[in-house]
Scaffold this motif. Structure first.
Motif, mmCIF file in Angstrom:
data_model
loop_
_atom_site.group_PDB
_atom_site.id
_atom_site.type_symbol
_atom_site.label_atom_id
_atom_site.label_comp_id
_atom_site.label_asym_id
_atom_site.label_seq_id
_atom_site.Cartn_x
_atom_site.Cartn_y
_atom_site.Cartn_z
ATOM 1 N N VAL A 98 19.058 -63.583 -12.893
ATOM 2 C CA VAL A 98 20.481 -63.354 -13.177
ATOM 3 C C VAL A 98 20.616 -62.126 -14.084
ATOM 4 C CG1 VAL A 98 22.587 -64.319 -14.180
ATOM 5 C CG2 VAL A 98 20.994 -65.813 -12.959
ATOM 6 N N PHE A 99 19.756 -62.056 -15.095
ATOM 7 C CA PHE A 99 19.791 -60.924 -16.013
ATOM 8 C C PHE A 99 19.550 -59.611 -15.270
ATOM 9 C CE2 PHE A 99 17.591 -58.028 -18.995
ATOM 10 C CZ PHE A 99 18.600 -57.880 -19.948
ATOM 11 N N LEU A 100 18.520 -59.567 -14.441
ATOM 12 C CA LEU A 100 18.198 -58.346 -13.709
ATOM 13 C C LEU A 100 19.332 -57.945 -12.766
ATOM 14 C CD1 LEU A 100 14.399 -58.924 -12.992
ATOM 15 C CD2 LEU A 100 15.446 -57.438 -14.721
ATOM 16 N N ALA A 101 19.954 -58.928 -12.126
ATOM 17 C CA ALA A 101 21.094 -58.622 -11.251
ATOM 18 C C ALA A 101 22.282 -58.112 -12.069
ATOM 19 C CB ALA A 101 21.485 -59.857 -10.447
ATOM 20 N N ALA A 102 22.483 -58.700 -13.255
ATOM 21 C CA ALA A 102 23.630 -58.315 -14.087
ATOM 22 C C ALA A 102 23.486 -56.900 -14.641
ATOM 23 C CB ALA A 102 23.801 -59.306 -15.241
ATOM 24 N N ILE A 103 22.269 -56.502 -14.999
ATOM 25 C CA ILE A 103 22.122 -55.153 -15.558
ATOM 26 C C ILE A 103 22.030 -54.102 -14.462
ATOM 27 C CG2 ILE A 103 21.137 -55.951 -17.728
ATOM 28 C CD1 ILE A 103 18.392 -55.025 -16.731
ATOM 29 N N GLY A 104 21.661 -54.514 -13.257
ATOM 30 C CA GLY A 104 21.633 -53.592 -12.126
ATOM 31 C C GLY A 104 20.640 -52.462 -12.320
ATOM 32 N N PRO A 105 20.713 -51.463 -11.453
ATOM 33 C CA PRO A 105 19.797 -50.321 -11.589
ATOM 34 C C PRO A 105 20.137 -49.507 -12.834
ATOM 35 C CG PRO A 105 21.379 -49.908 -9.847
ATOM 36 C CD PRO A 105 21.610 -51.326 -10.309
ATOM 37 N N ALA A 106 19.132 -48.868 -13.375
ATOM 38 C CA ALA A 106 19.339 -48.051 -14.570
ATOM 39 C C ALA A 106 20.256 -46.879 -14.241
ATOM 40 C CB ALA A 106 18.005 -47.545 -15.094
ATOM 41 N N PRO A 107 21.241 -46.628 -15.105
ATOM 42 C CA PRO A 107 22.085 -45.460 -14.868
ATOM 43 C C PRO A 107 21.274 -44.187 -15.033
ATOM 44 C CG PRO A 107 22.671 -46.539 -16.947
ATOM 45 C CD PRO A 107 21.626 -47.381 -16.286
ATOM 46 N N ARG A 108 21.643 -43.175 -14.297
ATOM 47 C CA ARG A 108 20.929 -41.897 -14.335
ATOM 48 C C ARG A 108 21.691 -40.916 -15.222
ATOM 49 N NH1 ARG A 108 16.100 -41.567 -11.339
ATOM 50 N NH2 ARG A 108 16.457 -39.394 -11.729
ATOM 51 N N LEU A 109 20.936 -40.106 -15.940
ATOM 52 C CA LEU A 109 21.543 -39.033 -16.725
ATOM 53 C C LEU A 109 21.921 -37.896 -15.795
ATOM 54 C CD1 LEU A 109 19.456 -38.385 -19.958
ATOM 55 C CD2 LEU A 109 21.840 -39.065 -19.797
ATOM 56 N N ALA A 110 23.087 -37.347 -16.008
ATOM 57 C CA ALA A 110 23.456 -36.135 -15.282
ATOM 58 C C ALA A 110 22.648 -35.001 -15.887
ATOM 59 C CB ALA A 110 24.948 -35.872 -15.426
ATOM 60 N N PRO A 111 21.782 -34.359 -15.103
ATOM 61 C CA PRO A 111 20.930 -33.323 -15.692
ATOM 62 C C PRO A 111 21.732 -32.105 -16.107
ATOM 63 C CG PRO A 111 20.623 -33.392 -13.323
ATOM 64 C CD PRO A 111 21.551 -34.523 -13.681
ATOM 65 N N PRO A 112 21.581 -31.707 -17.375
ATOM 66 C CA PRO A 112 22.274 -30.490 -17.781
ATOM 67 C C PRO A 112 21.569 -29.271 -17.213
ATOM 68 C CG PRO A 112 20.973 -31.346 -19.599
ATOM 69 C CD PRO A 112 20.850 -32.327 -18.469
ATOM 70 N N PRO A 113 22.312 -28.224 -16.895
ATOM 71 C CA PRO A 113 21.654 -27.010 -16.421
ATOM 72 C C PRO A 113 20.869 -26.379 -17.563
ATOM 73 C CG PRO A 113 23.999 -26.647 -16.709
ATOM 74 C CD PRO A 113 23.760 -28.097 -16.946
ATOM 75 N N PRO A 114 19.859 -25.574 -17.219
ATOM 76 C CA PRO A 114 19.092 -24.924 -18.284
ATOM 77 C C PRO A 114 20.006 -24.109 -19.193
ATOM 78 C CG PRO A 114 18.036 -24.601 -16.157
ATOM 79 C CD PRO A 114 19.368 -25.235 -15.888
ATOM 80 N N GLY A 115 19.674 -24.112 -20.453
ATOM 81 C CA GLY A 115 20.469 -23.365 -21.419
ATOM 82 C C GLY A 115 19.872 -23.527 -22.790
#
Length: 194
Positions: A61-78
């Motif tokens: 139940v816990f694993l279903a509730a947290i779902g897949p890990a959110p991904r970071l939007a990669p910042p462009p190089p700078g």
């Protein structure tokens, strides 16, 4: 709608989604240890056996509730300061969005007592932050720099949402970014050779 013998609604097409919503809320508010299947069932208005039917034991139940890990939007190089601000804003966007806030809170609240939650948090730092740093701020010690940034982000999450510490908990996001991004930028910056 007919009621089961315990006065609760039998399983319907929406029962699974309602259980997941109740589980997300419970785990976000009480962590893994402080949440029971009975409390989730009560909040969802179903019999606890229906939770077992859809998901199995509490771990599932816990694993279903947290779902897949959110991904970071990669910042462009700078510059490191720009990358730090983009990483911080990306994290704040996810933590404070209705879609991701409860699962992230559930993971953070459960980290001390639940191995899967701790692994999720370590994965975020070791993979998401490390990979983002490797692409945007190359240099020595990327794992150490990613861990330093991760520790500050986790601390921010704790102080804003888990153990609300005022005035940080209610500070507007632009203020948080203005004050914290320079410190994150220093972690991202490659120090000069000595």
């Amino acid at each position: 709608m007919s009621r089961g013998s315990k006065g609760r609604r039998p399983g319907t097409g929406s029962a699974r989604a309602e259980i997941l919503d109740a589980a997300r809320t419970a785990f976000a508010e009480h962590g893994y240890e402080g949440t029971t299947l009975r409390a989730i069932a009560c909040a969802a208005g179903v019999d606890a056996s229906l939770i077992h039917h859809f998901f199995g034991p509490k771990e599932e139940v816990f694993l279903a509730a947290i779902g897949p890990a959110p991904r970071l939007a990669p910042p462009p190089p700078g510059a490191p300061g720009e990358a730090a601000e983009r990483i911080l804003r990306s994290c704040l966007d996810q933590w404070e969005s209705p879609e991701h806030r409860a699962p992230v809170l559930a993971v953070v609240r459960s980290t001390v007592s639940h191995a899967q939650a701790a692994a999720r948090l370590r994965h975020f730092v070791a993979t998401e932050l490390h990979d983002t740093l490797a692409r945007t701020c190359p240099g020595p010690d990327p794992a150490v720099r990613a861990t330093l940034v991760g520790s500050q982000l986790i601390g921010l999450m704790m102080a804003r949402h888990v153990v609300p510490m005022e005035p940080l908990a209610s500070a507007d996001r632009d203020t948080v970014v203005r004050l914290l991004a320079p410190a994150l930028g220093r972690c991202l910056n490659t120090p000069p050779d000595r």
